[in-house]
Write an enzyme that holds these catalytic residues in place. Structure first.
Site, PDB file in Angstrom:
ATOM      1  N   CYS A  97       0.835  -1.204   0.000  1.00 28.04           N
ATOM      2  CA  CYS A  97       0.000   0.000   0.000  1.00 28.04           C
ATOM      3  C   CYS A  97       0.868   1.252   0.000  1.00 28.04           C
ATOM      4  O   CYS A  97       0.571   2.228  -0.703  1.00 28.04           O
ATOM      5  CB  CYS A  97      -0.920  -0.013   1.220  1.00 28.04           C
ATOM      6  SG  CYS A  97      -2.133   1.324   1.238  1.00 28.04           S
ATOM      7  N   CYS A 196      -6.298  -1.733   8.205  1.00 26.89           N
ATOM      8  CA  CYS A 196      -7.566  -1.069   7.891  1.00 26.89           C
ATOM      9  C   CYS A 196      -8.602  -2.080   7.407  1.00 26.89           C
ATOM     10  O   CYS A 196      -9.789  -1.961   7.701  1.00 26.89           O
ATOM     11  CB  CYS A 196      -7.339   0.020   6.865  1.00 26.89           C
ATOM     12  SG  CYS A 196      -6.577  -0.526   5.319  1.00 26.89           S
TER      13      CYS A 196
END
Length: 352
Positions: A97, A196
């Site tokens: 990410c 997340c």
């Protein structure tokens, strides 16, 4: 030196990224806030995070941009994670990410839409440029307990050249104190302790079960003897001890995931030890790729203690890592091996 220079601050709505944005603004940068919209739902990467980020930008008096990357997040991170577990490995989504989205899509947006080539984030890490090696370097943060250089090992030289890490010289307590002193709305916001994806789904098990069909299979020992049954191989990871559901005279650990045969392989602790491993997709960071073996301190998981090892360059962007002092427990395919010289990240790669 920074007065008037435009800089984008990546804001998640948490304390760290908010303080990072405040600090670079105090340093004289012309700051714009950018938040990536990663997924639907509530949580730090969803609507809650965007609302908190917007409030912080309003407090700081800076513009706030939201970039919708939900589709790219699904393709780049979710599919990557799901495919990895289906293949019997434990992927590392955070480093991917950082490279592909935060210092990829977000930085590209800042460059091409806003004309900004500098990006500040709330990562605990340090960086700079070494004229002797002509390379940008990455190093551990002062706060070793919060250091995130492990997750940043895959950044390219170009990405590091644009990176600003305002929290690298601070401890977490100091960051909290600055947030409170500035009266930021997120000063007392609890720290997110999970990915997340996990936060949004409630648990990693829930997340994976939403994407992978559960298939029952065998739990076997290293000789192939059937010891029990599992309810989905994707629920297990190398080194796991709890939740195996197998009675044995000695503690058992997951030593391998045999995805092709839908088997979970378990064994005693000594069977989970290894003297070496291969890392692929290697990225050399603070030094250029060496032509001969080097000695370094290697970290094979985020919370693992660094251990001394020999790094042997191999063809096809790989290295062999030979642990010098003792075999290591539960080397987990899919995780990163990151090697350090002192505090500096020399390089890293994905454990094969």
């Amino acid at each position: 030196m920074t007065a008037g220079i435009k800089l984008a601050a990546a804001l998640s709505g948490g304390v760290d990224s908010s303080v990072a944005a405040a600090l670079v603004r105090q340093q004289g940068y012309r700051v714009l806030g950018i938040t990536l919209w990663l997924m639907r739902g509530k949580g730090s990467c969803c609507s809650d995070g965007m609302k908190d980020a917007a409030r912080v930008c309003e407090q700081l008096g800076i513009a706030h941009h939201i970039v919708d990357v939900r589709e790219q997040f699904e393709e780049t991170i979710v599919d990557f994670l799901v495919t990895g577990y289906q293949q019997g490995v434990t992927p590392l989504p955070c480093s991917r990410c950082n490279k592909e989205l935060k210092f990829g899509l977000l930085l590209d947006y800042a460059r091409h839409k806003l004309g900004i080539d500098r990006l500040a984030t709330g990562h605990y890490a340090r960086n700079g440029f070494d004229p002797e090696t002509d390379r940008h370097w990455l190093a551990r943060a002062v706060d070793r307990a919060k250091d995130q250089s492990y997750f940043l090992y895959d950044l390219s030289q170009e990405q590091l050249a644009s990176a600003v890490f305002p929290l690298g010289e601070l401890t977490k307590d100091q960051t909290r104190a600055i947030a409170a002193e500035l009266g930021l709305s997120v000063a007392h916001k609890p720290e997110s302790m999970d990915l997340c994806l996990v936060e949004a789904a409630g648990s990693m098990r829930n997340f994976l079960d939403n994407h992978i069909d559960t298939r029952r299979g065998e739990i076997v020992d290293t000789a192939g003897k059937i010891l029990g049954e599992h309810d989905g191989a994707h629920h297990y990871t190398v080194g796991q001890r709890r939740g195996l559901g197998v009675a044995a005279a000695q503690p058992l650990y997951v030593v391998a995931i045999d995805a092709a045969n839908n088997r979970v392989v378990v064994g005693g602790r000594e069977e989970a030890l290894t003297h070496e491993c291969i890392a692929r997709q290697v990225n050399w960071v603070s030094i250029a790729e060496p032509t001969a073996p080097i000695q370094a301190m290697v970290q094979v998981r985020y919370r693992a203690q660094p251990v001394e090892a020999t790094i042997i360059p191999l063809p096809e962007n790989r290295v062999r890592i030979v642990f010098t002092d003792a075999p290591q427990f539960a080397i987990c395919p899919g995780q990163a091996a990151v090697w350090y010289g002192g505090d500096r990240v020399l390089g890293g790669g994905i454990i094969a």
